[in-house]
Scaffold this active site. Structure first.
Site, PDB file in Angstrom:
ATOM      1  CE1 TYR A  34      -3.432   2.823   0.817  1.00 15.41           C
ATOM      2  CE2 TYR A  34      -2.108   3.253   2.766  1.00 15.41           C
ATOM      3  CZ  TYR A  34      -3.122   3.617   1.901  1.00 15.41           C
ATOM      4  OH  TYR A  34      -3.822   4.779   2.115  1.00 15.41           O
ATOM      5  CD  GLU A  56      -7.923   8.187   5.968  1.00 16.12           C
ATOM      6  OE1 GLU A  56      -7.810   8.019   7.212  1.00 16.12           O
ATOM      7  OE2 GLU A  56      -6.995   7.976   5.175  1.00 16.12           O
ATOM      8  CD1 TRP A  64      -3.646   2.109   6.084  1.00 19.27           C
ATOM      9  CD2 TRP A  64      -5.706   2.913   6.312  1.00 19.27           C
ATOM     10  NE1 TRP A  64      -4.198   2.233   4.824  1.00 19.27           N
ATOM     11  CE2 TRP A  64      -5.464   2.721   4.937  1.00 19.27           C
ATOM     12  CE3 TRP A  64      -6.955   3.410   6.715  1.00 19.27           C
ATOM     13  CZ2 TRP A  64      -6.411   3.010   3.951  1.00 19.27           C
ATOM     14  CZ3 TRP A  64      -7.903   3.696   5.734  1.00 19.27           C
ATOM     15  CH2 TRP A  64      -7.630   3.496   4.381  1.00 19.27           C
TER      16      TRP A  64
END
Length: 205
Positions: A34, A56, A64
């Site tokens: 990522y 988010e 995350w």
């Protein structure tokens, strides 16, 4: 993975491929991929910006990595985060999503995604969600050498949060919006020693 050699940036770790990354992206394969291919790369299309605002928001209070691992399930559950489709969700869809073990089953966050889809559509009559978000691009970007030097909010993220709330968005606090700005390339908070510094094409290394 090996630690950075003496004299190098203390905030990065040099991997077995010879590339320097921050610690959070240095070991886990998913996070590493990522970081190398997506994080900080400019996103300017409506659907892409809306999806990232949604993710988010779901990330608030979680890591995350958790959201990234669930992203395929999120995309399936939310019809690819197509704003028009999500905006038309009903109470039945909310119950469907609350029963989906592949995503974060938080009613407030699910309802926020629907609310924000509708607000995204409303913005089409103005600058659009992408145009609005990118209008808060600052005149300069941070130059952190260590993770501790990376801001968690800014004057611009506070202003963006305020404007989005005025436009009907929810779960768009200043810290969440700063994370969005990092993720879609509006600011570059790659560490100075990272191989990805300056890779967005928006900011020089």
């Amino acid at each position: 993975m090996t630690e950075s050699p003496p004299g190098s940036d203390p905030g990065v770790i040099v991997g077995d491929d010879g590339l320097a990354r921050p610690a959070w992206a240095a070991t886990d394969r998913l996070l590493r991929d990522y970081y190398d291919t997506e994080w900080g790369v400019p996103v300017t299309d409506e659907q892409g910006v809306y999806e990232r605002i949604s993710l988010e928001a779901f990330q608030a209070g979680l890591s995350w990595a958790t959201i990234l691992r669930k992203r395929p399930a999120f995309r399936a559950a939310f019809d690819g985060f197509h704003p028009d489709t999500v905006a038309a969700y009903t109470a039945r869809d909310i119950e469907r999503l609350l029963a989906d073990t592949g995503i974060v089953r938080n009613r407030q966050k699910i309802e926020a995604a629907i609310t924000n889809a509708r607000a995204t559509i409303e913005l089409r009559e103005d600058a659009g969600i992408s145009g609005l978000v990118w209008s808060f691009k600052p005149a300069d970007t941070p130059h952190p050498r260590t993770f501790a030097e990376i801001p968690t909010s800014s004057v611009e993220s506070v202003a963006l949060s305020k404007e989005l709330r005025r436009r009907g968005f929810v779960f768009v606090g200043p810290t969440t919006m700063y994370a969005l700005m990092e993720a879609i390339g509006i600011v570059d908070t790659h560490l100075l020693g990272s191989h990805r510094r300056g890779s967005s094409g928006i900011w020089p290394a």
